[in-house]
Design an enzyme around this catalytic site. Structure first.
Site, PDB file in Angstrom:
ATOM      1  N   SER A 172      40.261   5.923 -13.135  1.00 50.38           N
ATOM      2  CA  SER A 172      41.288   6.052 -14.163  1.00 50.38           C
ATOM      3  C   SER A 172      41.540   7.509 -14.510  1.00 50.38           C
ATOM      4  O   SER A 172      42.557   7.827 -15.124  1.00 50.38           O
ATOM      5  CB  SER A 172      40.832   5.378 -15.458  1.00 50.38           C
ATOM      6  OG  SER A 172      40.447   4.071 -15.228  1.00 50.38           O
TER       7      SER A 172
ATOM      8  N   HIS B 215      45.153   2.572  -8.179  1.00 50.64           N
ATOM      9  CA  HIS B 215      44.780   2.295  -9.570  1.00 50.64           C
ATOM     10  C   HIS B 215      45.340   0.935  -9.986  1.00 50.64           C
ATOM     11  O   HIS B 215      46.507   0.831 -10.365  1.00 50.64           O
ATOM     12  CB  HIS B 215      45.320   3.434 -10.455  1.00 50.64           C
ATOM     13  CG  HIS B 215      44.834   3.411 -11.865  1.00 50.64           C
ATOM     14  ND1 HIS B 215      45.512   4.028 -12.885  1.00 50.64           N
ATOM     15  CD2 HIS B 215      43.736   2.852 -12.431  1.00 50.64           C
ATOM     16  CE1 HIS B 215      44.847   3.836 -14.011  1.00 50.64           C
ATOM     17  NE2 HIS B 215      43.776   3.146 -13.765  1.00 50.64           N
TER      18      HIS B 215
ATOM     19  N   GLU C 176      49.175   1.687  -9.326  1.00 53.06           N
ATOM     20  CA  GLU C 176      49.599   3.095  -9.352  1.00 53.06           C
ATOM     21  C   GLU C 176      48.945   3.764  -8.138  1.00 53.06           C
ATOM     22  O   GLU C 176      47.719   3.778  -8.024  1.00 53.06           O
ATOM     23  CB  GLU C 176      49.123   3.729 -10.673  1.00 53.06           C
ATOM     24  CG  GLU C 176      49.736   5.063 -10.997  1.00 53.06           C
ATOM     25  CD  GLU C 176      49.244   5.587 -12.375  1.00 53.06           C
ATOM     26  OE1 GLU C 176      48.126   5.260 -12.806  1.00 53.06           O
ATOM     27  OE2 GLU C 176      50.019   6.329 -13.004  1.00 53.06           O
TER      28      GLU C 176
ATOM     29  N   ASN D 108      47.840   6.707 -17.813  1.00 52.97           N
ATOM     30  CA  ASN D 108      47.051   7.159 -18.960  1.00 52.97           C
ATOM     31  C   ASN D 108      47.659   8.372 -19.655  1.00 52.97           C
ATOM     32  O   ASN D 108      47.430   8.584 -20.838  1.00 52.97           O
ATOM     33  CB  ASN D 108      45.616   7.438 -18.531  1.00 52.97           C
ATOM     34  CG  ASN D 108      44.848   6.142 -18.358  1.00 52.97           C
ATOM     35  OD1 ASN D 108      44.936   5.250 -19.197  1.00 52.97           O
ATOM     36  ND2 ASN D 108      44.137   6.011 -17.251  1.00 52.97           N
TER      37      ASN D 108
HETATM   38  P1  NAD Z   1      32.155  -1.806 -14.514  1.00 51.99           P
HETATM   39  O1  NAD Z   1      31.091  -1.061 -15.246  1.00 51.99           O
HETATM   40  O2  NAD Z   1      32.580  -3.154 -14.995  1.00 51.99           O
HETATM   41  O3  NAD Z   1      31.733  -1.970 -12.977  1.00 51.99           O
HETATM   42  C1  NAD Z   1      31.223  -0.919 -12.202  1.00 51.99           C
HETATM   43  C2  NAD Z   1      30.305  -1.512 -11.145  1.00 51.99           C
HETATM   44  O4  NAD Z   1      29.959  -0.470 -10.227  1.00 51.99           O
HETATM   45  C3  NAD Z   1      29.001  -2.073 -11.712  1.00 51.99           C
HETATM   46  O5  NAD Z   1      28.841  -3.405 -11.294  1.00 51.99           O
HETATM   47  C4  NAD Z   1      27.940  -1.150 -11.124  1.00 51.99           C
HETATM   48  O6  NAD Z   1      26.711  -1.792 -10.855  1.00 51.99           O
HETATM   49  C5  NAD Z   1      28.628  -0.708  -9.837  1.00 51.99           C
HETATM   50  N1  NAD Z   1      28.053   0.502  -9.261  1.00 51.99           N
HETATM   51  C6  NAD Z   1      27.635   1.639  -9.886  1.00 51.99           C
HETATM   52  N2  NAD Z   1      27.151   2.507  -8.998  1.00 51.99           N
HETATM   53  C7  NAD Z   1      27.258   1.924  -7.783  1.00 51.99           C
HETATM   54  C8  NAD Z   1      26.901   2.325  -6.468  1.00 51.99           C
HETATM   55  N3  NAD Z   1      26.329   3.505  -6.228  1.00 51.99           N
HETATM   56  N4  NAD Z   1      27.166   1.475  -5.439  1.00 51.99           N
HETATM   57  C9  NAD Z   1      27.730   0.265  -5.669  1.00 51.99           C
HETATM   58  N5  NAD Z   1      28.075  -0.162  -6.897  1.00 51.99           N
HETATM   59  C10 NAD Z   1      27.829   0.655  -7.942  1.00 51.99           C
HETATM   60  O7  NAD Z   1      33.398  -0.806 -14.456  1.00 51.99           O
HETATM   61  P2  NAD Z   1      34.969  -1.160 -14.299  1.00 51.99           P
HETATM   62  O8  NAD Z   1      35.553  -1.322 -15.647  1.00 51.99           O
HETATM   63  O9  NAD Z   1      35.115  -2.212 -13.266  1.00 51.99           O
HETATM   64  O10 NAD Z   1      35.520   0.223 -13.735  1.00 51.99           O
HETATM   65  C11 NAD Z   1      35.423   0.576 -12.369  1.00 51.99           C
HETATM   66  C12 NAD Z   1      36.440   1.669 -12.072  1.00 51.99           C
HETATM   67  O11 NAD Z   1      37.750   1.179 -12.383  1.00 51.99           O
HETATM   68  C13 NAD Z   1      36.256   2.929 -12.901  1.00 51.99           C
HETATM   69  O12 NAD Z   1      36.564   4.028 -12.095  1.00 51.99           O
HETATM   70  C14 NAD Z   1      37.289   2.770 -14.025  1.00 51.99           C
HETATM   71  O13 NAD Z   1      37.727   4.000 -14.528  1.00 51.99           O
HETATM   72  C15 NAD Z   1      38.398   2.066 -13.270  1.00 51.99           C
HETATM   73  N6  NAD Z   1      39.347   1.282 -14.096  1.00 51.99           N
HETATM   74  C16 NAD Z   1      38.881   0.453 -15.086  1.00 51.99           C
HETATM   75  C17 NAD Z   1      39.812  -0.303 -15.817  1.00 51.99           C
HETATM   76  C18 NAD Z   1      39.337  -1.246 -16.893  1.00 51.99           C
HETATM   77  O14 NAD Z   1      40.177  -1.694 -17.700  1.00 51.99           O
HETATM   78  N7  NAD Z   1      38.066  -1.623 -16.941  1.00 51.99           N
HETATM   79  C19 NAD Z   1      41.178  -0.211 -15.544  1.00 51.99           C
HETATM   80  C20 NAD Z   1      41.622   0.613 -14.502  1.00 51.99           C
HETATM   81  C21 NAD Z   1      40.679   1.350 -13.790  1.00 51.99           C
END
Ligand code: NAD
Length: 281
Positions: A117, A138, A150, A188
């Site tokens: 993000s 994204h 995106e 964002n």
């Molecule tokens: P989350 O915390 O729900 O999930 C992240 C996952 O990554 C976890 O299950 C964790 O165990 C895993 N992980 C961490 N290190 C790892 C590794 N080395 N190898 C494999 N897996 C690993 O987070 P999320 O909300 O799903 O966000 C993930 C990405 O998406 C981030 O970059 C975030 O900025 C982006 N994002 C999130 C949203 C949202 O609304 N949550 C929206 C758009 C983008």
């Protein structure tokens, strides 16, 4: 669809694996432990079940889609994928390390996409030996519901990579919108100042949170008020992205509202903690 992989089975990663499998791709889903993978798979099964109940998918399609997702704790599982989407924790050091590992395991021609993000696509690309095949993809939350992807072009991303990823987004039933790599991209950069300004309205006593949200819902036709949206995203995540905008663009118009900082310090993070600008208890 060609074979794909998703690294990270959390909120976003399981949604991305869901839509890829539904579109017919074999998907390797990688996370750190089998517990995290089980949780991700259970969420996908639950969300697909909801689609079956709403007659948007048959039970046979659900079973076939679920069977196309292959959970693994080994990053080497991305080896056969044409497109790998990274959706791990939003920490630069973690992303750079994961991208190094993906780059080492992936086929030479594979495209490496990140769902970040707020982290620079150009910097993530620099952690690999193939910056021309690294791109931002994204997705929005919840992934199965939201139409936008995106597509973020890093400084060295090739036209061919952009075209392939845009086609893939369409094959997933999404609408790709192409933007360039600057802090906050478009999504964002536009939404966070609005959320921040809503926080200032509350801090300065212009209006109560409910009133701010009502003005934007009823007067501007927003489906959700900015403070309810901030609670949904997580106030800590909003603060983090505002800091990225403030530092990355060097303009004080992005300074995070002191009330937002105070709420994060107090652990009032929004829905996930039961209380933010609104009460969810
Ligand atoms: P989350 O915390 O729900 O999930 C992240 C996952 O990554 C976890 O299950 C964790 O165990 C895993 N992980 C961490 N290190 C790892 C590794 N080395 N190898 C494999 N897996 C690993 O987070 P999320 O909300 O799903 O966000 C993930 C990405 O998406 C981030 O970059 C975030 O900025 C982006 N994002 C999130 C949203 C949202 O609304 N949550 C929206 C758009 C983008």
């Amino acid at each position: 669809m060609k074979p794909a992989a998703v690294v990270g089975a959390g909120t976003m990663g399981n949604g991305i694996a869901h839509v890829m499998a539904q579109a017919g791709a074999e998907v390797q889903l990688v996370d750190l432990s089998s517990e995290l993978l089980d949780r991700g798979m259970a969420t996908i099964a639950k969300n697909m079940e909801r689609q079956v109940k709403k007659a948007r998918m048959t039970a046979e399609q659900r079973d076939a889609s679920l069977a196309r997702i292959h959970p693994s704790t080994d990053i080497g599982a991305v080896g056969g994928a044409a497109l790998i989407v990274e959706a791990v924790t939003e920490t630069p050091e973690v992303k750079f390390e994961v991208f190094g590992a993906i780059d080492a395991a992936a086929e030479n021609g594979a495209i490496l996409a990140t769902n970040t993000s707020s982290i620079s696509i150009t910097e993530i690309a620099a952690a690999t030996g193939r910056p021309e095949r690294v791109i931002g993809m994204h997705f929005m939350n919840p992934v199965p519901m939201m139409p936008l992807v995106e597509i973020i072009r890093g400084l060295q991303t090739s036209d061919e990579t952009v075209a392939t990823v845009a086609e893939t987004a369409k094959a997933l039933g999404k609408t790709p919108v192409e933007v360039n790599d600057y802090p906050g991209f478009v999504s964002n950069r536009v939404i966070m100042p609005m959320i921040n300004e809503a926080c200032f309205c509350v801090m300065e006593g212009v209006a109560e949170p409910e009133a701010v949200d009502d003005v934007m819902k009823l007067g501007m036709n927003h489906p959700m008020g900015p403070l309810a949206l901030a609670d949904l995203i997580g106030l800590d995540v909003c603060l983090h992205i505002l800091n990225v905008l403030h530092e990355g663009l060097g303009d004080d118009k992005y300074r995070p509202c002191p009330l937002l900082r105070k709420m994060v310090a107090a652990g009032r993070l929004g829905r996930k903690s039961g209380r933010g600008f609104h009460d969810y208890s």
